[in-house]
Motif scaffolding. Structure first.
Motif, PDB file in Angstrom:
ATOM      1  N   GLU A 198      51.362 -38.006 -10.134  1.00  0.00           N
ATOM      2  CA  GLU A 198      49.574 -38.286  -9.212  1.00  0.00           C
ATOM      3  C   GLU A 198      48.893 -37.565  -9.777  1.00  0.00           C
ATOM      4  OE1 GLU A 198      49.149 -40.763  -5.322  1.00  0.00           O
ATOM      5  OE2 GLU A 198      50.495 -38.998  -4.934  1.00  0.00           O
ATOM      6  N   HIS A 199      49.660 -36.224  -9.215  1.00  0.00           N
ATOM      7  CA  HIS A 199      48.192 -34.613  -9.299  1.00  0.00           C
ATOM      8  C   HIS A 199      47.468 -35.080 -11.148  1.00  0.00           C
ATOM      9  CE1 HIS A 199      46.830 -30.784  -8.888  1.00  0.00           C
ATOM     10  NE2 HIS A 199      46.910 -30.499 -10.088  1.00  0.00           N
ATOM     11  N   LEU A 200      48.521 -34.683 -11.571  1.00  0.00           N
ATOM     12  CA  LEU A 200      47.592 -34.896 -13.045  1.00  0.00           C
ATOM     13  C   LEU A 200      47.157 -36.302 -13.337  1.00  0.00           C
ATOM     14  CD1 LEU A 200      50.578 -33.792 -15.126  1.00  0.00           C
ATOM     15  CD2 LEU A 200      48.717 -32.707 -14.804  1.00  0.00           C
ATOM     16  N   ILE A 201      47.157 -37.243 -12.566  1.00  0.00           N
ATOM     17  CA  ILE A 201      46.746 -38.558 -13.039  1.00  0.00           C
ATOM     18  C   ILE A 201      45.267 -38.269 -12.261  1.00  0.00           C
ATOM     19  CG2 ILE A 201      46.741 -41.036 -12.525  1.00  0.00           C
ATOM     20  CD1 ILE A 201      49.575 -41.247 -12.840  1.00  0.00           C
ATOM     21  N   GLN A 202      45.180 -37.597 -10.869  1.00  0.00           N
ATOM     22  CA  GLN A 202      44.540 -37.782  -9.961  1.00  0.00           C
ATOM     23  C   GLN A 202      43.066 -36.974 -10.687  1.00  0.00           C
ATOM     24  OE1 GLN A 202      45.263 -37.061  -6.317  1.00  0.00           O
ATOM     25  NE2 GLN A 202      45.575 -38.737  -5.944  1.00  0.00           N
ATOM     26  N   LEU A 203      43.838 -35.685 -11.739  1.00  0.00           N
ATOM     27  CA  LEU A 203      42.417 -35.072 -12.565  1.00  0.00           C
ATOM     28  C   LEU A 203      42.223 -35.666 -13.875  1.00  0.00           C
ATOM     29  CD1 LEU A 203      44.553 -31.923 -12.069  1.00  0.00           C
ATOM     30  CD2 LEU A 203      42.792 -32.034 -11.281  1.00  0.00           C
ATOM     31  N   GLY A 204      42.703 -36.886 -13.942  1.00  0.00           N
ATOM     32  CA  GLY A 204      41.784 -37.371 -14.953  1.00  0.00           C
ATOM     33  C   GLY A 204      42.671 -37.427 -16.466  1.00  0.00           C
ATOM     34  N   HIS A 205      43.985 -37.081 -15.957  1.00  0.00           N
ATOM     35  CA  HIS A 205      44.850 -37.347 -17.647  1.00  0.00           C
ATOM     36  C   HIS A 205      45.374 -38.511 -17.142  1.00  0.00           C
ATOM     37  CE1 HIS A 205      44.607 -32.827 -18.217  1.00  0.00           C
ATOM     38  NE2 HIS A 205      44.654 -32.186 -16.833  1.00  0.00           N
ATOM     39  N   GLN A 206      45.352 -39.596 -18.620  1.00  0.00           N
ATOM     40  CA  GLN A 206      46.487 -40.890 -18.812  1.00  0.00           C
ATOM     41  C   GLN A 206      47.284 -40.356 -20.353  1.00  0.00           C
ATOM     42  OE1 GLN A 206      44.632 -43.605 -17.621  1.00  0.00           O
ATOM     43  NE2 GLN A 206      43.629 -42.369 -16.319  1.00  0.00           N
ATOM     44  N   ARG A 207      46.820 -39.270 -20.750  1.00  0.00           N
ATOM     45  CA  ARG A 207      47.857 -38.803 -21.476  1.00  0.00           C
ATOM     46  C   ARG A 207      49.138 -37.999 -21.581  1.00  0.00           C
ATOM     47  NH1 ARG A 207      48.788 -41.908 -26.226  1.00  0.00           N
ATOM     48  NH2 ARG A 207      49.705 -40.135 -27.074  1.00  0.00           N
ATOM     49  N   ILE A 208      49.633 -38.580 -20.682  1.00  0.00           N
ATOM     50  CA  ILE A 208      50.915 -37.288 -19.747  1.00  0.00           C
ATOM     51  C   ILE A 208      52.729 -37.138 -20.960  1.00  0.00           C
ATOM     52  CG2 ILE A 208      51.899 -36.511 -17.934  1.00  0.00           C
ATOM     53  CD1 ILE A 208      49.546 -37.794 -16.503  1.00  0.00           C
ATOM     54  N   GLY A 209      52.336 -36.103 -21.173  1.00  0.00           N
ATOM     55  CA  GLY A 209      53.603 -36.130 -21.713  1.00  0.00           C
ATOM     56  C   GLY A 209      55.222 -34.998 -20.727  1.00  0.00           C
ATOM     57  N   PHE A 210      56.078 -35.771 -21.198  1.00  0.00           N
ATOM     58  CA  PHE A 210      57.030 -35.607 -20.184  1.00  0.00           C
ATOM     59  C   PHE A 210      58.568 -34.716 -20.925  1.00  0.00           C
ATOM     60  CE2 PHE A 210      60.687 -36.632 -18.162  1.00  0.00           C
ATOM     61  CZ  PHE A 210      61.278 -36.470 -16.753  1.00  0.00           C
ATOM     62  N   LEU A 211      59.121 -33.584 -20.967  1.00  0.00           N
ATOM     63  CA  LEU A 211      60.042 -33.078 -21.262  1.00  0.00           C
ATOM     64  C   LEU A 211      60.748 -33.338 -20.433  1.00  0.00           C
ATOM     65  CD1 LEU A 211      58.361 -29.941 -23.334  1.00  0.00           C
ATOM     66  CD2 LEU A 211      58.134 -32.392 -23.402  1.00  0.00           C
ATOM     67  N   TRP A 212      62.436 -33.779 -20.584  1.00  0.00           N
ATOM     68  CA  TRP A 212      63.826 -33.790 -20.305  1.00  0.00           C
ATOM     69  C   TRP A 212      64.235 -32.830 -19.830  1.00  0.00           C
ATOM     70  CZ3 TRP A 212      66.695 -38.291 -18.303  1.00  0.00           C
ATOM     71  CH2 TRP A 212      66.118 -39.017 -17.939  1.00  0.00           C
ATOM     72  N   GLY A 213      65.309 -32.652 -18.830  1.00  0.00           N
ATOM     73  CA  GLY A 213      65.780 -31.338 -19.032  1.00  0.00           C
ATOM     74  C   GLY A 213      67.656 -31.741 -19.243  1.00  0.00           C
TER      75      GLY A 213
END
Length: 368
Positions: A198-213
């Motif tokens: 949510e923090h990243l989205i509220q900074l305006g990011h729409q394309r957010i990568g996710f790296l699994w553990g």
């Protein structure tokens, strides 16, 4: 062959530094009894927190213990008593910072409660792990085990230990108390991962990568669920090309980031499932000449030394690993000790808290 991580050794630990010789005039239980003017049996009852001792007598014995700086010898207590005063810590984790924090937390609880600690690193993938842990408890006369992930989240292992009368407390990832009849301390990774996304989205990011553990750890799918839920709540479609499998390691963070950088429409932010992964992403960004956070925001999880020592310092979720481990050990010891209050120990939950640092910033909009 799978390389085992650095180990403290399958040896008991009573707080003394390796190689240190015993003090010549170390106070004994007899000295305590003589100072408090009570019998040896009374001193033993006080040390073992038995309820049959009068309060004024208990205070007198405790005062003598404090004045003499007396510490019971755990090995001798175990040999003399039918009750063990040592517990074991079982873990399998490639992250040395996590392991050290868990060890320190459990050791602090053991020190406070007069218990010894046996540290047992293991390979959670071996097929005979259940027998290995059963033999460990029987061979070293342990009163119980603190189980760290991923062993703590393998229900077939949990049921086996319980069926064999082995006491334990689990450290697990869960959004709420599982209330499954097996004691635990649980960590709400899902909610914390939601906050980061949510923090990243509220900074305006729409394309957010996710790296699994690591897939063997329940924390991995829990953190992914938090990421996925935040995207859904903000009506951002989940792009599977932005989700990369891996392990909780720096190298997988570096490799995963390189895969994301190769996309035609690469992400403007990347969420690594722990700080080691995020540090690997940061290294990959620098190797590719990508400015952080102007061109790419990066977030991790756990608030390990990686997050503070990186440049820029990483936005993350502060997970009180040492405190979590300490409460797990206290939960186990509470189960082992007779309680005069009649109140059963309860499971406790922890919620990692968002920590915003310089690795995240508003999404950069290319000039038109």
């Amino acid at each position: 062959m799978r390389r085992r991580h650095p180990r403290a050794g399958d040896v008991g630990y009573d707080g003394a530094k390796p190689g240190r010789q015993a003090q010549v005039n170390r106070p004994t239980i007899k000295d305590v009894a003589r100072r408090a003017n009570v019998s040896l049996k009374t001193v033993s009852r006080v040390i073992n927190n038995e309820t049959s001792v009068r309060d004024d007598t208990r205070d007198r014995v405790q005062r003598a213990i404090d004045e003499l700086n007396y510490a019971p010898d755990q090995a001798a207590r175990n040999l003399r008593s039918a009750t063990s005063h040592a517990i074991g810590l079982v873990y399998d984790n490639p992250n040395p910072y996590y392991v050290i924090s868990v060890q320190n937390g459990v050791l602090a609880a053991c020190h406070d409660q007069g218990f010894g600690l046996q540290i047992h690193p293991c390979d959670s993938t071996v097929p005979d792990l259940a027998d290995e842990l059963r033999d460990l408890v029987q061979r070293t006369r342990l009163a119980g085990l603190v189980l760290a992930p991923p062993m703590s989240e393998r229900m077939e292992l949990i049921r086996y230990l319980a069926a064999n009368g082995i006491r334990f407390v689990r450290i697990i990832s869960a959004a709420e108390d599982p209330d499954d009849g097996y004691p635990c301390v649980y960590v709400d990774d899902r909610d914390a991962a939601y906050d980061i996304t949510e923090h990243l989205i509220q900074l305006g990011h729409q394309r957010i990568g996710f790296l699994w553990g690591g897939a063997a750890h329940r924390s991995s799918p829990e953190r992914f669920k938090g990421y996925e839920s935040a995207l859904k709540d903000y009506d951002i479609p989940l792009d599977k090309k932005l989700v990369i499998p891996g392990d909780y390691s720096f190298d997988d963070g570096f490799r995963g980031a390189r895969r994301l950088f190769a996309l035609r429409d690469r992400p403007t932010a990347i969420f690594g499932s722990n700080d080691e992964i995020a540090a690997g992403v940061l290294a990959a960004a620098k190797a590719n000449g990508i400015d952080v956070p102007y061109e790419l925001s990066i977030a991790g999880f756990e608030d390990s030394p990686f997050s503070k020592q990186s440049w820029p310092a990483l936005t993350t979720a502060k997970q009180a690993t040492e405190d979590i481990a300490r409460h797990a050990a206290l939960r186990l010891i509470a189960e082992l000790k007779p309680s005069g209050s009649g109140v059963a120990p309860v499971n406790r939950g922890f919620s990692p808290q968002l920590v915003i640092r310089d690795s995240t910033a508003r999404a950069h909009k290319p000039a038109t």
